[in-house]
Design a protein around this motif. Structure first.
Motif, PDB file in Angstrom:
ATOM      1  N   TYR A 314       2.505  45.709  67.189  1.00 38.73           N
ATOM      2  CA  TYR A 314       2.478  46.137  65.791  1.00 38.73           C
ATOM      3  C   TYR A 314       3.796  46.823  65.454  1.00 38.73           C
ATOM      4  N   GLU A 315       4.087  46.859  64.175  1.00 41.59           N
ATOM      5  CA  GLU A 315       5.251  47.605  63.701  1.00 41.59           C
ATOM      6  C   GLU A 315       4.781  48.800  62.890  1.00 41.59           C
ATOM      7  N   ALA A 316       5.352  49.949  63.195  1.00 38.70           N
ATOM      8  CA  ALA A 316       5.010  51.172  62.472  1.00 38.70           C
ATOM      9  C   ALA A 316       6.280  51.746  61.856  1.00 38.70           C
ATOM     10  N   THR A 317       6.185  52.151  60.606  1.00 43.26           N
ATOM     11  CA  THR A 317       7.340  52.704  59.896  1.00 43.26           C
ATOM     12  C   THR A 317       7.421  54.211  60.112  1.00 43.26           C
ATOM     13  N   ILE A 318       8.619  54.688  60.410  1.00 44.56           N
ATOM     14  CA  ILE A 318       8.839  56.118  60.640  1.00 44.56           C
ATOM     15  C   ILE A 318       8.976  56.830  59.294  1.00 44.56           C
ATOM     16  N   ILE A 319       8.117  57.807  59.051  1.00 39.82           N
ATOM     17  CA  ILE A 319       8.162  58.575  57.801  1.00 39.82           C
ATOM     18  C   ILE A 319       9.200  59.685  57.909  1.00 39.82           C
ATOM     19  N   ASN A 320       9.127  60.454  58.980  1.00 42.53           N
ATOM     20  CA  ASN A 320      10.131  61.492  59.231  1.00 42.53           C
ATOM     21  C   ASN A 320      10.153  61.813  60.720  1.00 42.53           C
ATOM     22  N   LYS A 321      11.089  62.639  61.115  1.00 50.78           N
ATOM     23  CA  LYS A 321      11.268  63.007  62.522  1.00 50.78           C
ATOM     24  C   LYS A 321      11.635  64.485  62.608  1.00 50.78           C
ATOM     25  N   ARG A 322      11.245  65.101  63.722  1.00 48.67           N
ATOM     26  CA  ARG A 322      11.567  66.514  63.906  1.00 48.67           C
ATOM     27  C   ARG A 322      11.560  66.847  65.395  1.00 48.67           C
ATOM     28  N   ILE A 323      12.169  67.977  65.717  1.00 50.27           N
ATOM     29  CA  ILE A 323      12.217  68.466  67.097  1.00 50.27           C
ATOM     30  C   ILE A 323      11.428  69.767  67.174  1.00 50.27           C
ATOM     31  N   ARG A 325      10.658  72.987  69.406  1.00 47.53           N
ATOM     32  CA  ARG A 325      11.209  73.735  70.534  1.00 47.53           C
ATOM     33  C   ARG A 325      10.299  74.907  70.865  1.00 47.53           C
ATOM     34  N   GLY A 326       9.924  75.012  72.112  1.00 47.65           N
ATOM     35  CA  GLY A 326       9.109  76.113  72.602  1.00 47.65           C
ATOM     36  C   GLY A 326       9.442  76.304  74.065  1.00 47.65           C
ATOM     37  N   LYS A 327       8.401  76.362  74.914  1.00 50.39           N
ATOM     38  CA  LYS A 327       8.649  76.398  76.349  1.00 50.39           C
ATOM     39  C   LYS A 327       9.282  75.089  76.805  1.00 50.39           C
ATOM     40  N   SER A 328       8.994  74.007  76.071  1.00 50.04           N
ATOM     41  CA  SER A 328       9.627  72.715  76.318  1.00 50.04           C
ATOM     42  C   SER A 328       9.995  72.105  74.971  1.00 50.04           C
ATOM     43  N   THR A 329      10.874  71.126  74.993  1.00 47.57           N
ATOM     44  CA  THR A 329      11.332  70.484  73.764  1.00 47.57           C
ATOM     45  C   THR A 329      10.619  69.151  73.584  1.00 47.57           C
ATOM     46  N   SER A 330      10.046  68.941  72.396  1.00 41.03           N
ATOM     47  CA  SER A 330       9.359  67.691  72.080  1.00 41.03           C
ATOM     48  C   SER A 330      10.077  67.004  70.927  1.00 41.03           C
ATOM     49  N   TYR A 331      10.219  65.685  71.051  1.00 44.75           N
ATOM     50  CA  TYR A 331      10.866  64.876  70.020  1.00 44.75           C
ATOM     51  C   TYR A 331       9.773  64.072  69.314  1.00 44.75           C
ATOM     52  N   LEU A 332       9.532  64.395  68.060  1.00 47.92           N
ATOM     53  CA  LEU A 332       8.362  63.889  67.351  1.00 47.92           C
ATOM     54  C   LEU A 332       8.744  62.960  66.207  1.00 47.92           C
ATOM     55  N   LEU A 333       7.994  61.862  66.103  1.00 46.99           N
ATOM     56  CA  LEU A 333       8.147  60.912  65.005  1.00 46.99           C
ATOM     57  C   LEU A 333       6.821  60.817  64.264  1.00 46.99           C
ATOM     58  N   GLU A 359      14.636  57.718  59.809  1.00 51.95           N
ATOM     59  CA  GLU A 359      13.526  57.531  58.881  1.00 51.95           C
ATOM     60  C   GLU A 359      13.578  56.132  58.261  1.00 51.95           C
ATOM     61  N   ASN A 360      12.396  55.553  58.066  1.00 45.53           N
ATOM     62  CA  ASN A 360      12.198  54.203  57.512  1.00 45.53           C
ATOM     63  C   ASN A 360      12.504  53.089  58.509  1.00 45.53           C
ATOM     64  N   ASP A 361      12.928  53.442  59.732  1.00 44.20           N
ATOM     65  CA  ASP A 361      13.091  52.418  60.766  1.00 44.20           C
ATOM     66  C   ASP A 361      11.714  51.933  61.221  1.00 44.20           C
ATOM     67  N   LYS A 362      11.700  50.733  61.794  1.00 41.16           N
ATOM     68  CA  LYS A 362      10.468  50.160  62.323  1.00 41.16           C
ATOM     69  C   LYS A 362      10.378  50.447  63.822  1.00 41.16           C
ATOM     70  N   LEU A 363       9.194  50.861  64.244  1.00 41.49           N
ATOM     71  CA  LEU A 363       8.961  51.172  65.653  1.00 41.49           C
ATOM     72  C   LEU A 363       7.932  50.196  66.206  1.00 41.49           C
TER      73      LEU A 363
END
Length: 389
Positions: A314-323, A325-333, A359-363
């Motif tokens: 399937y293809e999913a469209t990215i709405i936004n992205k963010r990082i 940061r806490g005890k570990s770093t997570s990269y979120l889409l 943003e708006n890329d296909k995943l």
């Protein structure tokens, strides 16, 4: 003459500062549970809500409790609880972490804890410890008496039990580290990790009391808690990158597996003698909770590893992205609805994947049927991911 023991003012201020973040988490978790879609994150938050509420409720309750003692006994009174032990009803005491625990010797009574942060604690503790027996020492004596009744060379059997548990504890800690170092090539080690608690149960039965489930600082026998608990936690963490579409088919096998493991552990630990049987039941309850966590991870693992079906793409469209940061770093889409996901959902990806997408890329998302007909998918991750998935 009645003596009153309250928490010091400084301790109350410090404890309230430590409790405040958990109190603030409760309404935030409730808000997210009401507004967010039902997915894996939803279940994690739902699981975290009850412990947070319990910590805040019971922490606040204990903070404003009062311990009083007179010629007849000792009493613990708080907004939620009212416990009393007559002096003749006390069986003995235990040393806890910064507290003295008084254990009842009659049924229907509850233990009373006296914190070291209460005013006048030292005087009260000195009086009680000279009057009653130390139950930790009593259990150590019971253990020695039980060991003396065993047949054969006791020193050799004790040495064998210690070596066996040293090996299993090393595996329980070493295997998770090895899977992180080896990456996907070390996924087979998870099966070895699943066997560690099972072998521990067998050894507890074989050595008949020389390996204990729970102990105290006076205990001379090796403990099994590390070899039992650590594998359960890592099984859950190792499979956490997977997303289960529908958890409906998972709860029954997970609960049944956890109940079976708990029953097996209870049977294997029946040889351990404790001055207070409640300590053993609390340890079993603690293990049962972790068995649920480990059983969930094991089911997710085999559902994915044994899945030989070709995935649906399937293809999913990215709405936004963010990082995050806490005890570990997570990269979120954050993705638009796609395939089985009917609502927007945030997923974690590797750093390289995160940096390569906008943003708006296909995943591209791969949806698998699952070996046990439990659909699952995995977001794109780094090629050198430390996890199998």
């Amino acid at each position: 003459m009645q003596q009153t023991y309250n928490y010091t003012r400084g301790f109350r201020i410090l404890f309230l500062c430590l409790l405040a973040p958990f109190a603030l988490m409760v309404p935030f978790i409730i808000f997210f549970l009401v507004t967010m879609p039902v997915d894996g994150t939803y279940y994690v938050l739902a699981t975290a809500l009850l412990p947070c509420m319990a910590l805040v409720l019971f922490g606040w309750d204990d903070l404003f409790s009062v311990v009083t003692a007179d010629n007849y006994g000792i009493r613990y009174k708080s907004p939620l609880f009212d416990r009393e032990l007559l002096w003749q009803d006390i069986k003995g005491f235990r040393w806890g972490k910064n507290e003295l625990i008084l254990a009842p010797g009659v049924s229907g009574k509850r233990r009373i804890k006296v914190s070291a942060f209460r005013k006048g604690y030292a005087t009260l503790a000195n009086s009680l410890t000279t009057r009653y027996q130390n139950l930790n020492v009593l259990e150590a004596e019971m253990a020695m008496n039980a060991i003396k009744t065993l047949n054969g060379d006791i020193n050799r059997r004790m040495k064998m039990a210690r070596y066996s548990m040293w090996t299993l504890n090393t595996l329980a800690i070493g295997v998770p580290i090895s899977t992180m170092v080896a990456g996907g090539a070390g996924s087979w080690l998870m099966v070895l990790l699943m066997l560690v608690p099972i072998v521990t149960f067998m050894l507890m039965e074989y050595h008949k009391g020389l390996i204990v489930l729970t102990g105290n600082k006076e205990e001379i026998r090796p403990g099994a808690i590390i070899a039992i608990i650590v594998p359960q936690i890592w099984l859950f963490l190792y499979t956490s990158p997977l997303h289960i579409v529908d958890h409906t088919k998972m709860w029954l096998p997970v609960i049944m597996a956890a109940m079976a493991l708990t029953a097996w552990l209870a049977y294997s630990s029946r040889h351990q003698q404790l001055a207070m049987k409640s300590a053993k039941w609390l340890a079993l309850l603690f293990c049962a909770v972790h068995f649920c966590v480990g059983s969930y991870g094991s089911l997710v693992y085999f559902n994915a590893v044994l899945d030989k079906n070709k995935p649906e793409i399937y293809e999913a469209t990215i709405i936004n992205k963010r990082i995050s940061r806490g005890k570990s770093t997570s990269y979120l889409l954050k993705l638009q609805p796609w395939g089985p996901e009917k609502d927007e959902k945030e997923i974690s990806v590797g750093e390289a994947t995160y940096n390569a997408l906008e943003e708006n890329d296909k995943l591209e998302m791969s949806l698998y049927k699952g070996a046990f007909d439990i659909p699952w998918y995995k977001p794109p991750r780094l090629a050198n991911s430390r996890f199998l998935f």
